[in-house]
Design a protein around this motif. Structure first.
Motif, mmCIF file in Angstrom:
data_model
loop_
_atom_site.group_PDB
_atom_site.id
_atom_site.type_symbol
_atom_site.label_atom_id
_atom_site.label_comp_id
_atom_site.label_asym_id
_atom_site.label_seq_id
_atom_site.Cartn_x
_atom_site.Cartn_y
_atom_site.Cartn_z
ATOM 1 N N LEU A 26 0.836 -1.208 0.000
ATOM 2 C CA LEU A 26 0.000 0.000 0.000
ATOM 3 C C LEU A 26 0.867 1.254 0.000
ATOM 4 C CD1 LEU A 26 -2.985 0.980 0.162
ATOM 5 C CD2 LEU A 26 -2.620 1.216 2.635
ATOM 6 N N LEU A 27 1.952 1.246 0.772
ATOM 7 C CA LEU A 27 2.860 2.397 0.770
ATOM 8 C C LEU A 27 3.529 2.563 -0.596
ATOM 9 C CD1 LEU A 27 4.563 2.097 4.286
ATOM 10 C CD2 LEU A 27 2.732 3.659 3.579
ATOM 11 N N THR A 28 3.797 1.440 -1.270
ATOM 12 C CA THR A 28 4.344 1.513 -2.627
ATOM 13 C C THR A 28 3.358 2.211 -3.551
ATOM 14 O OG1 THR A 28 5.553 -0.571 -2.274
ATOM 15 C CG2 THR A 28 5.240 0.152 -4.554
ATOM 16 N N ALA A 29 2.080 1.831 -3.445
ATOM 17 C CA ALA A 29 1.043 2.477 -4.254
ATOM 18 C C ALA A 29 0.962 3.968 -3.942
ATOM 19 C CB ALA A 29 -0.306 1.799 -4.003
ATOM 20 N N ALA A 30 1.129 4.319 -2.670
ATOM 21 C CA ALA A 30 1.063 5.727 -2.269
ATOM 22 C C ALA A 30 2.217 6.529 -2.865
ATOM 23 C CB ALA A 30 1.071 5.834 -0.752
ATOM 24 N N CYS A 31 3.416 5.954 -2.873
ATOM 25 C CA CYS A 31 4.565 6.643 -3.479
ATOM 26 C C CYS A 31 4.315 6.882 -4.966
ATOM 27 C CB CYS A 31 5.838 5.820 -3.289
ATOM 28 S SG CYS A 31 6.439 5.742 -1.588
ATOM 29 N N LYS A 64 6.344 10.184 -6.628
ATOM 30 C CA LYS A 64 7.668 10.296 -6.012
ATOM 31 C C LYS A 64 8.381 8.961 -5.869
ATOM 32 C CE LYS A 64 6.517 14.508 -3.467
ATOM 33 N NZ LYS A 64 6.438 15.187 -2.154
ATOM 34 N N ALA A 65 7.887 7.934 -6.531
ATOM 35 C CA ALA A 65 8.525 6.621 -6.445
ATOM 36 C C ALA A 65 9.774 6.562 -7.319
ATOM 37 C CB ALA A 65 7.544 5.535 -6.874
ATOM 38 N N GLU A 66 10.705 5.709 -6.914
ATOM 39 C CA GLU A 66 11.868 5.384 -7.746
ATOM 40 C C GLU A 66 11.520 4.099 -8.484
ATOM 41 O OE1 GLU A 66 15.868 5.779 -9.238
ATOM 42 O OE2 GLU A 66 14.460 7.144 -8.261
ATOM 43 N N VAL A 67 11.614 4.122 -9.817
ATOM 44 C CA VAL A 67 11.206 2.983 -10.638
ATOM 45 C C VAL A 67 12.436 2.373 -11.297
ATOM 46 C CG1 VAL A 67 9.636 2.189 -12.435
ATOM 47 C CG2 VAL A 67 9.030 4.184 -11.056
ATOM 48 N N VAL A 68 12.618 1.056 -11.107
ATOM 49 C CA VAL A 68 13.822 0.378 -11.596
ATOM 50 C C VAL A 68 13.427 -0.776 -12.500
ATOM 51 C CG1 VAL A 68 15.903 -0.894 -10.937
ATOM 52 C CG2 VAL A 68 15.076 0.992 -9.494
ATOM 53 N N GLY A 69 13.977 -0.817 -13.709
ATOM 54 C CA GLY A 69 13.700 -1.931 -14.606
ATOM 55 C C GLY A 69 13.729 -1.515 -16.051
ATOM 56 N N ASP A 70 13.057 -2.269 -16.906
ATOM 57 C CA ASP A 70 12.989 -1.941 -18.326
ATOM 58 C C ASP A 70 11.710 -2.518 -18.928
ATOM 59 O OD1 ASP A 70 13.500 -4.652 -18.550
ATOM 60 O OD2 ASP A 70 15.408 -4.438 -19.588
ATOM 61 N N GLU A 71 11.469 -2.170 -20.175
ATOM 62 C CA GLU A 71 10.232 -2.567 -20.834
ATOM 63 C C GLU A 71 10.167 -4.076 -21.053
ATOM 64 O OE1 GLU A 71 7.667 -1.384 -24.867
ATOM 65 O OE2 GLU A 71 9.519 -0.320 -24.353
ATOM 66 N N ALA A 72 11.307 -4.703 -21.260
ATOM 67 C CA ALA A 72 11.309 -6.136 -21.559
ATOM 68 C C ALA A 72 10.892 -6.984 -20.361
ATOM 69 C CB ALA A 72 12.705 -6.558 -22.032
ATOM 70 N N GLY A 73 11.356 -6.609 -19.172
ATOM 71 C CA GLY A 73 11.107 -7.451 -18.006
ATOM 72 C C GLY A 73 10.216 -6.859 -16.944
ATOM 73 N N GLY A 74 9.874 -5.576 -17.078
ATOM 74 C CA GLY A 74 9.016 -4.937 -16.084
ATOM 75 C C GLY A 74 9.800 -4.090 -15.105
ATOM 76 N N TRP A 75 9.087 -3.450 -14.201
ATOM 77 C CA TRP A 75 9.684 -2.481 -13.294
ATOM 78 C C TRP A 75 9.301 -2.762 -11.847
ATOM 79 C CZ3 TRP A 75 7.429 -1.306 -17.930
ATOM 80 C CH2 TRP A 75 8.235 -0.658 -18.890
ATOM 81 N N ILE A 76 10.241 -2.506 -10.938
ATOM 82 C CA ILE A 76 9.984 -2.549 -9.504
ATOM 83 C C ILE A 76 9.845 -1.106 -9.013
ATOM 84 C CG2 ILE A 76 10.972 -3.102 -7.252
ATOM 85 C CD1 ILE A 76 12.366 -5.498 -8.574
ATOM 86 N N TRP A 77 8.827 -0.843 -8.201
ATOM 87 C CA TRP A 77 8.560 0.503 -7.682
ATOM 88 C C TRP A 77 9.022 0.574 -6.232
ATOM 89 C CZ3 TRP A 77 5.380 4.373 -10.316
ATOM 90 C CH2 TRP A 77 5.106 4.019 -11.653
ATOM 91 N N LEU A 78 9.802 1.598 -5.937
ATOM 92 C CA LEU A 78 10.468 1.718 -4.644
ATOM 93 C C LEU A 78 10.262 3.111 -4.046
ATOM 94 C CD1 LEU A 78 13.620 -0.133 -5.888
ATOM 95 C CD2 LEU A 78 12.108 -0.986 -4.092
ATOM 96 N N PRO A 79 10.698 3.339 -2.812
ATOM 97 C CA PRO A 79 10.512 4.654 -2.177
ATOM 98 C C PRO A 79 11.254 5.753 -2.925
ATOM 99 C CG PRO A 79 11.186 3.004 -0.560
ATOM 100 C CD PRO A 79 11.373 2.390 -1.911
ATOM 101 N N PRO A 80 10.922 7.007 -2.660
ATOM 102 C CA PRO A 80 11.623 8.128 -3.306
ATOM 103 C C PRO A 80 13.136 8.036 -3.106
ATOM 104 C CG PRO A 80 9.715 8.917 -2.091
ATOM 105 C CD PRO A 80 9.864 7.470 -1.738
ATOM 106 N N ALA A 81 13.882 8.265 -4.170
ATOM 107 C CA ALA A 81 15.339 8.145 -4.108
ATOM 108 C C ALA A 81 15.946 9.054 -3.044
ATOM 109 C CB ALA A 81 15.945 8.454 -5.477
ATOM 110 N N ALA A 82 15.303 10.178 -2.774
ATOM 111 C CA ALA A 82 15.832 11.128 -1.791
ATOM 112 C C ALA A 82 15.889 10.535 -0.386
ATOM 113 C CB ALA A 82 14.986 12.399 -1.781
ATOM 114 N N LEU A 83 15.111 9.487 -0.133
ATOM 115 C CA LEU A 83 15.074 8.874 1.196
ATOM 116 C C LEU A 83 15.969 7.649 1.322
ATOM 117 C CD1 LEU A 83 11.233 9.056 2.002
ATOM 118 C CD2 LEU A 83 13.034 10.717 2.550
#
Length: 268
Positions: free
Chosen positions: A205-210, A215-234
Motif C-alpha cells: 500500500l505504501l508503494t502504491a502511495a509513493c 515520487k517513487a523510484e522505478v527500476v527496470g525496463d520494458e522487456a522485463g518490467g519495473w519494480i517501484w520503490l521509495p523516493p530516491a531522496a530517502l
C-alpha cells in the motif's frame, strides 16, 4: 494528490492456508485483511470500489509476451553487491520464482477490472494502474548501513527483520511526511501490525502511495518490467551507491556479452 483509493496485495499462493495479505485506503478508511489465493474468497475481502487509482502487487509482473525463462533486469540490479545479503529478490525465471511469477500474473488478472485506466508510470499491463511492489527492497533501501551490522536475520525471517528495523529507525513517519500522506491512522496501523502477510500488504500500500504521489523510484525496463520503490531522496547512502554500481556493472557486461557471441565459431 489523493491517497483515498489505493490497494496493496501480497500475493501468497498456498492452496490451503490464507497467505494473501490485502491492504487498502478507500473512502476515508485504511484497513487490511488476510485471505486465500482464489478470487472467490479474495473478492469477498476487497472493499467494493469503482476503481483504485493505484494497485501495487508484491510479485514479479512481466509483460504478457515475456518468456518464462526471461532474466529480468530489475531483479539482476538487486541481486549483487550490498543488496545480495540485505534485500535481494528471488530470481523469477526458474524454480520457485516461476511459480510466483504465474501467481502474480493471475492476481493481476483478478483485479485488473478494479484498476484505474490511467497508468501512473511504466506499466507492463497496458492501460491499467497496476504496479510491482518489492517489500524487502522497499524497506531495505531506507535502512541505514550501520543497522545491517547490528545483527543478521535468517533468510525466512528477513522481511520481518527489515520491518522491525524500519519501525525502530522511524522511516515510516519520514516517508509518509515526504510523500504528503499526513494521515496518522496509516502510521498507527503500520506500527502495530505483527502479522507477516498483512505487514507485506501494508508495504504494498505504501508503494502504491509513493506512485500516486509521483515520487517513487522505478527500476527496470520494458522487456522485463519495473519494480517501484521509495523516493530516491530517502534512500540510505549505501543503497544509492549499490544501485549505481550495479547499473554500471550491468552496462559493462552487455557489450562484453555481445562481443562473446560475435566471436563464437559457427555451429556445424
Amino acid at each position: 494528490m489523493s491517497f483515498d483509493s489505493l490497494l496493496g496485495i501480497d500475493v501468497g499462493f498456498s492452496q490451503s492456508r490464507p497467505t494473501t495479505g490485502i491492504a487498502w485506503s478507500l473512502a476515508g478508511t485504511v484497513d487490511s485483511v488476510k485471505t486465500h489465493s482464489d478470487w472467490e474468497r479474495r473478492r469477498q475481502k476487497i472493499p467494493p470500489a469503482t476503481t483504485f487509482s493505484v494497485i501495487a502487487i508484491d510479485g514479479p509482473l512481466t509483460p504478457p509476451n515475456a518468456p518464462d525463462d526471461l532474466a529480468r533486469l530489475c531483479e539482476r540490479l538487486f541481486i549483487r553487491g550490498a543488496f545480495h545479503t540485505r534485500c535481494k529478490p528471488g530470481l523469477s525465471h526458474h524454480g520457485y520464482g516461476r511459480l510466483l511469477r504465474k501467481a502474480t500474473t493471475e492476481t493481476a488478472a483478478q483485479v485488473a477490472h478494479l484498476a484505474a485506466a490511467a497508468p501512473v508510470g511504466p506499466s507492463v499491463i497496458p492501460g491499467t494502474a497496476i504496479i510491482e511492489a518489492f517489500p524487502n527492497a522497499f524497506l531495505g533501501v531506507l535502512i541505514a548501513d550501520e543497522r545491517f551490522a547490528l545483527s543478521k536475520a535468517a533468510k525466512r525471517k528477513k522481511f520481518d527483520w527489515l520491518y522491525d528495523h524500519a519501525l525502530e529507525s522511524g522511516v515510516f513517519a519520514e516517508l509518509l511526511t515526504f510523500i504528503g500522506w499526513n494521515d496518522g491512522r496509516v502510521l498507527e496501523r503500520v506500527t502495530v501490525e505483527r502479522d507477516h502477510e498483512r505487514r507485506a500488504a501494508w508495504i504494498c500500500l505504501l508503494t502504491a502511495a509513493c506512485a500516486a504521489a509521483g515520487k517513487a523510484e522505478v527500476v527496470g525496463d520494458e522487456a522485463g518490467g519495473w519494480i517501484w520503490l521509495p523516493p530516491a531522496a530517502l534512500w540510505a547512502g549505501w543503497a544509492r551507491r549499490a544501485l549505481a554500481e550495479n547499473r554500471a556493472a550491468q552496462m559493462c557486461s552487455r557489450p562484453l556479452a555481445r562481443a562473446a557471441r560475435q566471436t563464437q565459431p559457427p555451429l556445424l
